[in-house]
Scaffold this active site. Structure first.
Site, mmCIF file in Angstrom:
data_model
loop_
_atom_site.group_PDB
_atom_site.id
_atom_site.type_symbol
_atom_site.label_atom_id
_atom_site.label_comp_id
_atom_site.label_asym_id
_atom_site.label_seq_id
_atom_site.Cartn_x
_atom_site.Cartn_y
_atom_site.Cartn_z
ATOM 1 C CG HIS A 68 49.794 34.036 52.856
ATOM 2 N ND1 HIS A 68 50.031 33.726 54.164
ATOM 3 C CD2 HIS A 68 49.494 35.355 52.827
ATOM 4 C CE1 HIS A 68 49.873 34.812 54.905
ATOM 5 N NE2 HIS A 68 49.546 35.817 54.117
ATOM 6 C CE1 TYR A 209 39.712 27.051 53.302
ATOM 7 C CE2 TYR A 209 42.086 26.720 53.348
ATOM 8 C CZ TYR A 209 40.972 27.305 52.793
ATOM 9 O OH TYR A 209 41.111 28.157 51.722
ATOM 10 N N PRO A 300 32.744 30.603 48.298
ATOM 11 C CG PRO A 300 32.286 32.442 49.690
ATOM 12 C CD PRO A 300 31.678 31.176 49.159
ATOM 13 C CE LYS A 304 40.991 27.642 43.731
ATOM 14 N NZ LYS A 304 42.368 27.879 43.352
ATOM 15 C CE1 TYR A 395 42.990 27.055 49.410
ATOM 16 C CE2 TYR A 395 45.337 27.440 49.646
ATOM 17 C CZ TYR A 395 44.039 27.698 50.024
ATOM 18 O OH TYR A 395 43.781 28.600 51.027
HETATM 19 C C1 LIG Z 1 32.417 36.861 51.403
HETATM 20 C C2 LIG Z 1 33.049 36.543 50.084
HETATM 21 C C3 LIG Z 1 34.400 36.151 50.044
HETATM 22 C C4 LIG Z 1 35.002 35.840 48.841
HETATM 23 N N1 LIG Z 1 36.335 35.452 48.833
HETATM 24 C C5 LIG Z 1 36.963 35.219 47.653
HETATM 25 C C6 LIG Z 1 38.388 34.979 47.596
HETATM 26 O O1 LIG Z 1 39.097 34.963 48.604
HETATM 27 N N2 LIG Z 1 38.968 34.802 46.354
HETATM 28 C C7 LIG Z 1 38.216 34.854 45.207
HETATM 29 O O2 LIG Z 1 38.790 34.681 44.112
HETATM 30 N N3 LIG Z 1 36.872 35.095 45.230
HETATM 31 C C8 LIG Z 1 36.235 35.292 46.405
HETATM 32 N N4 LIG Z 1 34.898 35.621 46.431
HETATM 33 C C9 LIG Z 1 34.153 35.728 45.156
HETATM 34 C C10 LIG Z 1 34.426 37.069 44.467
HETATM 35 O O3 LIG Z 1 34.167 38.141 45.354
HETATM 36 C C11 LIG Z 1 33.555 37.188 43.213
HETATM 37 O O4 LIG Z 1 33.682 36.009 42.470
HETATM 38 C C12 LIG Z 1 33.984 38.402 42.365
HETATM 39 O O5 LIG Z 1 33.546 39.598 42.957
HETATM 40 C C13 LIG Z 1 33.416 38.299 40.947
HETATM 41 O O6 LIG Z 1 33.762 39.444 40.233
HETATM 42 P P1 LIG Z 1 32.813 39.995 39.088
HETATM 43 O O7 LIG Z 1 33.482 41.212 38.559
HETATM 44 O O8 LIG Z 1 32.451 38.896 38.181
HETATM 45 O O9 LIG Z 1 31.444 40.376 39.840
HETATM 46 P P2 LIG Z 1 31.164 41.465 40.963
HETATM 47 O O10 LIG Z 1 32.347 41.683 41.818
HETATM 48 O O11 LIG Z 1 29.893 41.046 41.615
HETATM 49 O O12 LIG Z 1 30.914 42.788 40.150
HETATM 50 C C14 LIG Z 1 29.747 43.001 39.412
HETATM 51 C C15 LIG Z 1 29.486 44.505 39.314
HETATM 52 O O13 LIG Z 1 28.364 44.731 38.477
HETATM 53 C C16 LIG Z 1 27.525 45.694 39.069
HETATM 54 N N5 LIG Z 1 26.160 45.487 38.561
HETATM 55 C C17 LIG Z 1 25.300 44.500 38.892
HETATM 56 N N6 LIG Z 1 24.135 44.631 38.206
HETATM 57 C C18 LIG Z 1 24.295 45.732 37.436
HETATM 58 C C19 LIG Z 1 23.443 46.395 36.509
HETATM 59 N N7 LIG Z 1 22.221 45.951 36.243
HETATM 60 N N8 LIG Z 1 23.896 47.508 35.891
HETATM 61 C C20 LIG Z 1 25.152 47.976 36.139
HETATM 62 N N9 LIG Z 1 26.000 47.393 37.018
HETATM 63 C C21 LIG Z 1 25.582 46.285 37.648
HETATM 64 C C22 LIG Z 1 27.664 45.441 40.558
HETATM 65 O O14 LIG Z 1 27.297 46.573 41.330
HETATM 66 C C23 LIG Z 1 29.155 45.116 40.670
HETATM 67 O O15 LIG Z 1 29.936 46.266 40.876
HETATM 68 C C24 LIG Z 1 34.259 35.931 47.630
HETATM 69 C C25 LIG Z 1 32.917 36.344 47.666
HETATM 70 C C26 LIG Z 1 32.305 36.641 48.871
HETATM 71 C C27 LIG Z 1 30.868 37.092 48.884
#
Ligand SMILES: Cc1cc2nc3c(=O)[nH]c(=O)nc-3n(C[C@H](O)[C@H](O)[C@H](O)COP(=O)(O)OP(=O)(O)OC[C@H]3O[C@@H](n4cnc5c(N)ncnc54)[C@H](O)[C@@H]3O)c2cc1C
Length: 405
Positions: A68, A209, A300, A304, A395
């Site tokens: 996109h 949006y 969200p 990002k 963006y």
């Molecule tokens: C509805 C929604 C839509 C979104 N849309 C977008 C989008 O379009 N584009 C975008 O870039 N971002 C988007 N985001 C944000 C994105 O999902 C997060 O920023 C991303 O998941 C971050 O990745 P991470 O690996 O840092 O954390 P997470 O994905 O949260 O992974 C952390 C992991 O650590 C594990 N964990 C937690 N505590 C412990 C512990 N004590 N011991 C062992 N394991 C543990 C969890 O179970 C999880 O598997 C969205 C978020 C939401 C909620």
């Protein structure tokens, strides 16, 4: 290297370190089935896809995602598109559900012999100031949470030289840092979002949006059969107030333009999102490095969070690879300083997009004035190529600045 969390951050880091021959173990609190089904993000920036491809981690992403390069804004029955891909020289987005990427990254890490303990919550990290850090893991409490061949009932202590806290906002890594050593910056936004996932084909070819006097509405893309939508709701609102019929009627009203129809389907998930922004400084302490949502939460808006998480992981992998190659610790020491400028730039963009598309909180006396300012800003976005180019730059996401590991 001990990596807490099998989300995008932890899994990208694990795969890249594994490829560089650096020993690492990933510890995840949930089962494999759970993390591979958790639907969250879907928008993958050009530089993220590019980075994953360079590491051979994007085969399915490139084959199955949709590309996109423009998004649509709607207000007062009007619509216009911003061709951010063209305005940024080709920095298009790929749309691919986060849980698919997580599945692909787990497959490649385990397929290459990686060690990943599912169903093992880390309860704390010790020794951050000493020669070795220790990850304290507990086995999961119930049979239902166990899986993937992990033995139950055995607590595990894992010794490591460094720890990557990739365990999200509520994880155990950040709280293991002694009090007063990190500074937290946060903001609770003045509205909530109702997030909706439905088995409905997209009603649009571009992300939408919509600014409406009642509040924001967003139509996001996921797959040809699944769509995501967002509705601005008051802080404190509850899912119970949003039966399916009200959701579809509200989306129809807020997204309305002539000759357009909203396709509906079975709603599979509704939740109220905590619209919070948060950054911790520095993103490291002693032997611990905070990566992704563990270090910063972004709303969200603009898609990002996952992209920042992967960029953090890329920078940390680069620093660790240099360190283990004998190039010294300067990149490791500078990890936080290298990442924070982009983190803040992205926070600023996300807040700007919220300001542009969200109705001022009802009841405030300046709400009509603020609404007029928003309409003026949208008109500038529609009519001024310079204005649109600035939006497009934020963006589309940062230019690919990561050097190959
Ligand atoms: C509805 C929604 C839509 C979104 N849309 C977008 C989008 O379009 N584009 C975008 O870039 N971002 C988007 N985001 C944000 C994105 O999902 C997060 O920023 C991303 O998941 C971050 O990745 P991470 O690996 O840092 O954390 P997470 O994905 O949260 O992974 C952390 C992991 O650590 C594990 N964990 C937690 N505590 C412990 C512990 N004590 N011991 C062992 N394991 C543990 C969890 O179970 C999880 O598997 C969205 C978020 C939401 C909620």
């Amino acid at each position: 290297m001990g990596i807490i969390g099998a989300g995008p951050a932890g899994l990208v880091l694990a795969n890249v370190l594994q490829q560089a021959g650096i020993g690492c173990v990933v510890v995840e609190r949930h089962t494999r089935a759970y993390v591979e089904a958790r639907a969250r993000a879907g928008v993958i920036e050009h530089r993220t896809a590019d980075f994953l491809a360079r590491h051979g981690l994007a085969d399915r992403l490139l084959a199955e995602s949709a590309r996109h390069g423009s998004c649509e804004f709607r207000y007062q029955g009007e619509r216009f598109s911003v061709p951010y891909g063209a305005l940024t020289g080709g920095r298009d987005h790929l749309v691919y559900p986060q849980q698919f990427l997580v599945r692909d990254l787990i497959e490649s890490f385990l397929g290459a012999g990686g060690t990943l303990f599912f169903s093992h919550p880390v309860v704390g990290v010790a020794g951050l100031d000493s020669d070795r850090a220790v990850l304290r893991c507990e086995p999961a409490g119930s049979d239902a949470e166990l899986g993937d061949g992990v033995g139950r009932g055995e607590p595990v202590d894992i010794d490591c030289e460094f720890v990557a806290g990739c365990d999200g906002f509520y994880g155990a890594a950040r709280p293991s840092v002694p009090a007063g050593r990190l500074r937290a910056f946060g903001r609770q936004h003045e509205f909530g979002w109702l997030a909706i996932l439905a088995e409905a084909p997209p009603s649009t070819e571009e992300i939408i949006y919509a600014l409406h006097e009642e509040g924001f509405a967003g139509h996001m893309l996921r797959t040809p059969t699944v769509s995501r939508y967002y509705l601005q709701v008051p802080v404190g609102d509850a899912v119970e107030n949003w039966p399916d019929a009200r959701i579809w009627a509200t989306l129809r009203r807020r997204l309305a333009v002539a000759d357009w129809e909203l396709k509906t389907g079975r709603i599979t998930e509704t939740s109220i999102l905590d619209m919070r922004s948060f950054v911790v400084e520095p993103m490291q302490y002693g032997r611990l490095f905070l990566v992704g949502d563990a270090a910063h939460i972004i709303t969200p808006a603009g898609g990002k969070g996952m992209n920042l998480a992967v960029a953090d992981a890329g920078e940390l992998a680069r620093a660790l690879t240099a360190y283990y190659a004998g190039a010294g610790s300067h990149l490791l020491d500078g990890y936080s300083a290298a990442r924070l400028p982009e983190v803040w730039r992205t926070q600023e963009f996300s807040r700007w997009l919220l300001n542009l598309t969200h109705s001022p909180v009802g009841g405030s006396t300046d709400a009509p004035f603020m609404h007029r300012l928003q309409l003026s800003r949208l008109a500038q976005l529609r009519d001024s190529e310079t204005f649109a180019a600035t939006f497009a730059d934020g963006y589309a996401g940062a230019r690919p600045v990561l050097s190959p590991v």
